[in-house]
Design a protein around this motif. Structure first.
Motif, short mmCIF file in Angstrom:
data_model
loop_
_atom_site.label_atom_id
_atom_site.label_comp_id
_atom_site.label_asym_id
_atom_site.label_seq_id
_atom_site.Cartn_x
_atom_site.Cartn_y
_atom_site.Cartn_z
N MET A 105 -10.96 34.03 53.45
CA MET A 105 -9.59 34.43 53.78
C MET A 105 -9.52 35.36 54.99
SD MET A 105 -8.09 35.03 50.00
CE MET A 105 -8.42 33.88 48.70
N VAL A 106 -10.21 36.48 54.95
CA VAL A 106 -10.08 37.49 55.99
C VAL A 106 -10.67 37.02 57.31
CG1 VAL A 106 -10.74 39.84 56.68
CG2 VAL A 106 -10.00 39.39 54.34
N LEU A 107 -11.90 36.54 57.30
CA LEU A 107 -12.57 36.11 58.52
C LEU A 107 -11.84 34.95 59.21
CD1 LEU A 107 -15.05 36.80 60.23
CD2 LEU A 107 -16.33 35.12 58.93
N PRO A 108 -11.48 33.87 58.50
CA PRO A 108 -10.73 32.81 59.19
C PRO A 108 -9.38 33.28 59.73
CG PRO A 108 -11.61 31.98 57.13
CD PRO A 108 -11.85 33.45 57.14
N MET A 109 -8.69 34.15 58.99
CA MET A 109 -7.39 34.64 59.46
C MET A 109 -7.55 35.51 60.70
SD MET A 109 -4.19 34.57 59.27
CE MET A 109 -3.68 33.95 57.71
N SER A 110 -8.57 36.36 60.74
CA SER A 110 -8.77 37.19 61.92
C SER A 110 -9.16 36.34 63.13
CB SER A 110 -9.81 38.27 61.66
OG SER A 110 -11.06 37.71 61.39
N LYS A 111 -9.96 35.28 62.92
CA LYS A 111 -10.30 34.39 64.02
C LYS A 111 -9.05 33.65 64.52
CE LYS A 111 -15.16 33.55 63.05
NZ LYS A 111 -16.17 32.54 62.74
N TYR A 112 -8.21 33.22 63.60
CA TYR A 112 -6.98 32.53 63.97
C TYR A 112 -6.06 33.46 64.77
CZ TYR A 112 -2.29 30.63 63.50
OH TYR A 112 -1.02 30.19 63.77
N LEU A 113 -5.90 34.69 64.30
CA LEU A 113 -5.04 35.65 65.00
C LEU A 113 -5.60 35.99 66.38
CD1 LEU A 113 -4.01 38.02 62.07
CD2 LEU A 113 -2.62 36.26 63.18
N ALA A 117 -3.66 35.37 69.88
CA ALA A 117 -3.50 36.44 70.85
C ALA A 117 -4.07 36.04 72.21
CB ALA A 117 -4.16 37.71 70.34
N ALA A 118 -5.22 35.35 72.22
CA ALA A 118 -5.82 34.90 73.48
C ALA A 118 -4.94 33.88 74.18
CB ALA A 118 -7.21 34.32 73.22
N ARG A 119 -4.37 32.95 73.39
CA ARG A 119 -3.45 31.96 73.98
C ARG A 119 -2.22 32.65 74.57
NH1 ARG A 119 -2.78 28.39 69.22
NH2 ARG A 119 -4.94 28.05 68.75
N GLN A 120 -1.69 33.63 73.85
CA GLN A 120 -0.51 34.35 74.33
C GLN A 120 -0.83 35.10 75.61
OE1 GLN A 120 2.49 34.09 73.10
NE2 GLN A 120 3.43 35.55 74.48
N GLY A 125 -0.63 35.53 81.51
CA GLY A 125 -1.37 35.59 82.77
C GLY A 125 -0.97 34.46 83.69
N ALA A 126 -0.81 33.26 83.14
CA ALA A 126 -0.40 32.11 83.95
C ALA A 126 1.00 32.31 84.51
CB ALA A 126 -0.46 30.83 83.12
N GLN A 127 1.87 32.89 83.71
CA GLN A 127 3.24 33.13 84.16
C GLN A 127 3.25 34.14 85.30
OE1 GLN A 127 5.84 34.43 81.06
NE2 GLN A 127 7.67 34.18 82.28
N GLU A 128 2.40 35.19 85.23
CA GLU A 128 2.31 36.17 86.30
C GLU A 128 1.78 35.53 87.58
OE1 GLU A 128 0.00 39.49 85.02
OE2 GLU A 128 1.39 39.99 83.41
N VAL A 129 0.81 34.62 87.45
CA VAL A 129 0.25 33.95 88.62
C VAL A 129 1.33 33.10 89.28
CG1 VAL A 129 -1.37 32.15 89.34
CG2 VAL A 129 -2.12 33.98 87.83
#
Length: 180
Positions: A105-113, A117-120, A125-129
């Motif tokens: 539960m905890v490890l998969p959820m933290s990886k998902y989050l 966050a990385a996608r966001q 970053g792409a929008q700033e470029v």
């Protein structure tokens, strides 16, 4: 003056029950109870027999006599016993529960989050470029227009940058149209 009607006790209780976090908590308790039964079965069905290979199958039977004579079991037991087998069984149950909760539960959820966050961050970053590249293109267009007008006109434009920049551009354009 209008008096605000206070909600009745039953209305308040209904609002409390229908709130999302109360329902989520109730679901968590039910799932937790079912999960506890699964873990207890694993300890009693797998762990205890493994330990039983070295002694008894039931960890609750392991004890030490603190004050003798220690005879009998259950209600007929005499003496003072330390039931370290029960503590060991409960500790194993806790460790198994914690490991399953963490790894499933905890490890998969933290990886998902972290991925979200990385996608966001990449999206921002792409929008700033894109915004910076649009600004660069506009600057290049401005510089090209300034260079086309000639050296005399570009010096006037450079000296008039600031608050009256657009007014200077309009005045220069009007003067160029009059010259033609």
């Amino acid at each position: 003056m209008s008096e605000k009607k206070q909600p009745s006790v039953l209305e308040g209780f209904k609002a409390f029950l229908t709130r999302g976090n109360v329902v989520d908590l109730a679901v968590a308790v039910v799932i937790g109870t079912a999960f506890t039964n699964v873990v207890n079965s694993v300890v009693k069905g797998i762990i205890n027999p493994m330990v039983g290979a070295f002694g008894t199958k039931n960890l609750d039977n392991y004890s030490s006599c603190l004050k003798g004579p220690c005879t009998g079991t259950g209600d007929t037991a005499t003496g003072v016993r330390i039931m370290w087998g029960s503590v060991l069984g409960s500790t194993l149950t806790f460790l198994i529960t914690a490991a399953v909760v963490y790894f499933l539960m905890v490890l998969p959820m933290s990886k998902y989050l972290a991925r979200v966050a990385a996608r966001q961050k990449a999206k921002e970053g792409a929008q700033e470029v894109v915004e910076l590249s649009e600004l660069e293109v506009l600057k290049e267009i401005r510089d090209a227009l300034v260079s086309q007008r000639g050296a005399g006109h570009s010096e006037a434009l450079v000296s008039q940058r600031g608050a009256g920049h657009s007014e200077a551009l309009v005045a220069q354009r009007d003067s160029e149209h009059k010259e033609r």
